[in-house]
Design an enzyme around this catalytic site. Structure first.
Site, mmCIF file in Angstrom:
data_model
loop_
_atom_site.group_PDB
_atom_site.id
_atom_site.type_symbol
_atom_site.label_atom_id
_atom_site.label_comp_id
_atom_site.label_asym_id
_atom_site.label_seq_id
_atom_site.Cartn_x
_atom_site.Cartn_y
_atom_site.Cartn_z
ATOM 1 C CB CYS A 197 2.199 -41.612 68.164
ATOM 2 S SG CYS A 197 1.998 -40.043 68.938
ATOM 3 C CG HIS A 213 -2.535 -43.050 68.348
ATOM 4 N ND1 HIS A 213 -1.692 -43.752 69.045
ATOM 5 C CD2 HIS A 213 -2.101 -41.438 68.668
ATOM 6 C CE1 HIS A 213 -1.003 -43.023 69.803
ATOM 7 N NE2 HIS A 213 -1.059 -41.786 69.752
ATOM 8 C CD GLU A 262 -3.157 -46.956 68.481
ATOM 9 O OE1 GLU A 262 -2.610 -46.721 67.069
ATOM 10 O OE2 GLU A 262 -2.544 -46.325 69.316
#
Lengths: 253, 201
Positions: B79, B181, B183
Site C-alpha cells: 500500500c 493489502h 494481509e
C-alpha cells in the site's frame, strides 16, 4: 471492478456477540472469534465489531477480542463503540483493527475525526451515523445508541464528516433497524448524492432482495447486517450467488 | 526472517499475523543490524506519505534501506509502502520517495469514490512467480486514496480497474510493490505472501 461488500456486524458485550432489536432486549449469540472465522470462510468481505457496553472494565476484554480476531482472520474489520479519544483509536488499531468507527464522540467533538484522520489516515476513520426520519421527511442524527436526538441533519452531518476527513460512512436507519423490512433506501440515496466516500448501509435487512436493492449504484457500496447472518437466515454464499444473478458485482464466496 | 519496518502508528500486527500463517518469521523493527541480517524487508502500508518519509528520515533509515536495496535485498512495499518506492507523491504536498521505481504518486481522480475501498480484481500484465497457484479471478482488498501513475509498464505485474487502471502489483528485480493489502485479502492474499516467501528463499 470494485465489488459491493457484505458485512456481518457483531455487537460485543463482555466478550460475547449479542443482537439487540431496536437497541434493546439484547440476546446472547456466540463467541466473536468463532463467528468471525465462520464468516471469513463463508465469504464475508469485512466484519464490524461494536463494543456495546464500553465500560472501562469491559474495554480490556474487548481489546483482547480484537487481538484474537486479527490473529485468526485475514479480512478487514472495523471496530466501534465507546471510541472517544485519539488514544482509544490508537489502542484498537494497535490491537489489529483496520478501521475505527466513531459515532457519538464525533457529534460531540468533530475535531476528533479531523485529528484522527490526520494521524492515522482517512482510510481508517469511519463516521457512523444513527439517523431517524422526522415528520418533515428529513433525517435527524441520534447519539448514545439511538437514545438521544441531536439538532444535526444526517445529510449535512455526512457531508461535514467527509470534509473533516472520514474515509467511509456507516448509515444506520433507526426506523428500519431490526424490522427486517429492508434498508432505508431514501436515506442512502440522499447521502450518496451529497458525498464521494463509500457508504455502508445498516438497519433493516431481512431478505436477499433487500441487499440487491440497497447495493444498486445510487445507494450503498456495502451492506451491513447482523441477525440474518448470525441466525443463519441468509447464508452469505447463497446471498452472493443471488446478488450475482441480479447484476451486482460481488467477490465470489 | 523478514524485517517489517516500523515507521508509523497503524495496524502492522495483522501483517505479522498473516506472515505467521504462511510460515514467515518476522520482526517489527527499525534496528539496522536486525534489518541487515534479515532475508527481506517489508515496508507496510500505514499512515500518510509525508509522515512516513519523515519518520524514515528521522530514524536515518532512508539511505540505509537504499543501500540494502542496492545490494539486492528483496523489498516488498505494501500500500503506502509501495508508493514510497516511487519518485514522489503529491499527498500532503509534493514529497520525494525512494525513487526505486519510475513514476509519481497522485490522488485518484474524483470521478470515482475516494478512497478506493474494497475488493477489486487483479488484471494480469506479465508473468511473475507471484502468480503461482493464483486463480484467474483473484480479488484483493484495496484501501487507498493515492496511486502510482506514469509507471514503467515493464514493471507492471497486475493492475486493477477503478476509473483509471491502477498499478496493483509491480516488480523491478528485487523491488516488489502491492497497492492492496495481501494481509487482508483472505486466502488470495496469503497465497501471494507464500509466493513472496518462495521468491526470497
Amino acid at each position: 471492478m470494485l465489488t459491493k461488500r457484505i458485512i456481518p456486524c457483531l455487537d460485543v458485550d463482555k466478550g460475547r456477540v449479542v443482537k439487540g432489536k431496536k437497541f434493546t432486549n439484547i440476546q446472547d449469540v456466540a463467541d466473536p472469534v468463532k463467528l468471525a472465522q465462520r464468516y471469513n470462510k463463508a465469504g464475508a468481505d469485512e466484519l464490524v465489531f461494536y463494543d456495546i457496553t464500553a465500560s472501562n472494565e469491559d474495554r480490556d476484554i474487548f481489546i483482547d477480542v480484537v487481538e484474537q480476531v486479527a490473529a485468526e482472520i485475514a479480512i478487514p474489520f472495523t471496530v466501534g463503540g465507546g471510541i472517544r479519544t485519539v488514544e482509544d483509536i490508537h489502542s484498537v488499531l494497535r490491537a489489529g483493527a483496520d478501521k475505527v468507527s466513531i459515532n457519538s464522540a464525533a457529534v460531540q467533538q468533530p475535531d476528533l475525526i479531523e485529528e484522527a484522520a490526520k494521524k492515522f489516515g482517512k482510510q481508517c476513520i469511519v463516521l457512523s451515523i444513527d439517523a431517524k426520519q422526522t415528520n418533515d421527511g428529513r433525517w435527524a442524527v441520534y447519539i448514545h445508541g439511538g437514545r438521544k436526538q441531536t439538532a444535526l441533519n444526517a445529510v449535512d452531518w455526512a457531508e461535514q464528516g467527509e470534509a473533516l476527513g472520514a474515509g467511509e460512512l456507516v448509515l444506520n436507519a433507526i426506523n428500519t433497524d431490526g424490522e427486517k423490512n429492508g434498508y432505508d433506501l431514501d436515506l442512502m440515496h440522499a447521502v450518496a448524492q451529497a458525498v464521494n466516500i463509500p457508504i455502508v448501509a445498516s438497519g433493516g435487512a431481512g431478505k436477499m432482495e433487500h441487499f440487491s436493492q440497497v447495493l444498486q449504484p445510487t445507494y450503498a457500496d456495502a451492506a451491513l447486517a447482523a441477525s440474518v447472518f448470525h441466525y443463519g437466515e441468509i447464508p452469505i454464499p447463497a446471498l452472493k450467488a443471488y446478488l450475482a444473478t441480479q447484476g451486482i458485482t460481488v467477490r465470489p464466496s | 526472517m523478514i524485517s517489517i519496518i516500523d515507521y508509523g502508528a497503524g495496524n502492522i500486527k495483522s501483517l505479522q499475523f498473516a506472515l505467521n500463517k504462511v510460515g514467515i518469521d518476522s520482526q517489527i523493527t527499525t534496528d539496522e543490524t536486525t534489518i541487515k541480517k534479515s532475508d527481506a524487508i517489508i515496508l507496510p502500508g500505514v499512515g500518510a506519505f509525508q509522515d512516513a518519509m519523515h519518520a524514515l528520515d528521522d530514524q536515518e533509515l532512508t539511505s540505509f534501506i537504499k543501500q540494502e536495496a542496492a545490494r539486492g535485498k528483496p523489498l516488498l512495499g505494501i500500500c503506502l509502502g509501495m508508493q514510497l518506492f516511487y519518485e514522489s507523491s503529491e499527498e500532503g504536498g509534493v514529497t520525494k520517495g525512494f525513487g526505486f521505481l519510475t513514476g509519481k504518486v497522485k490522488k485518484i481522480p474524483n470521478n470515482v469514490k475516494v478512497p478506493h475501498m474494497g475488493w477489486n480484481n487483479l488484471i494480469k500484465h506479465r508473468n511473475s512467480a507471484l502468480w503461482k497457484q493464483m486463480t484467474d479471478e483473484a480479488f484483493v482488498y484495496f484501501v487507498h486514496s493515492y496511486a502510482a501513475t506514469d509507471v514503467d509498464t515493464n514493471t507492471l505485474v497486475a493492475s486493477t480497474p477503478y476509473g483509471i487502471n491502477i498499478p496493483a502489483i509491480v516488480q523491478q528485480n528485487n523491488i516488489i510493490g502491492m497497492q492492496f493489502h495481501p494481509e487482508k485479502s483472505g486466502a488470495t492474499g496469503l497465497q501471494l505472501l507464500a509466493n513472496f516467501k518462495e521468491m526470497i528463499t
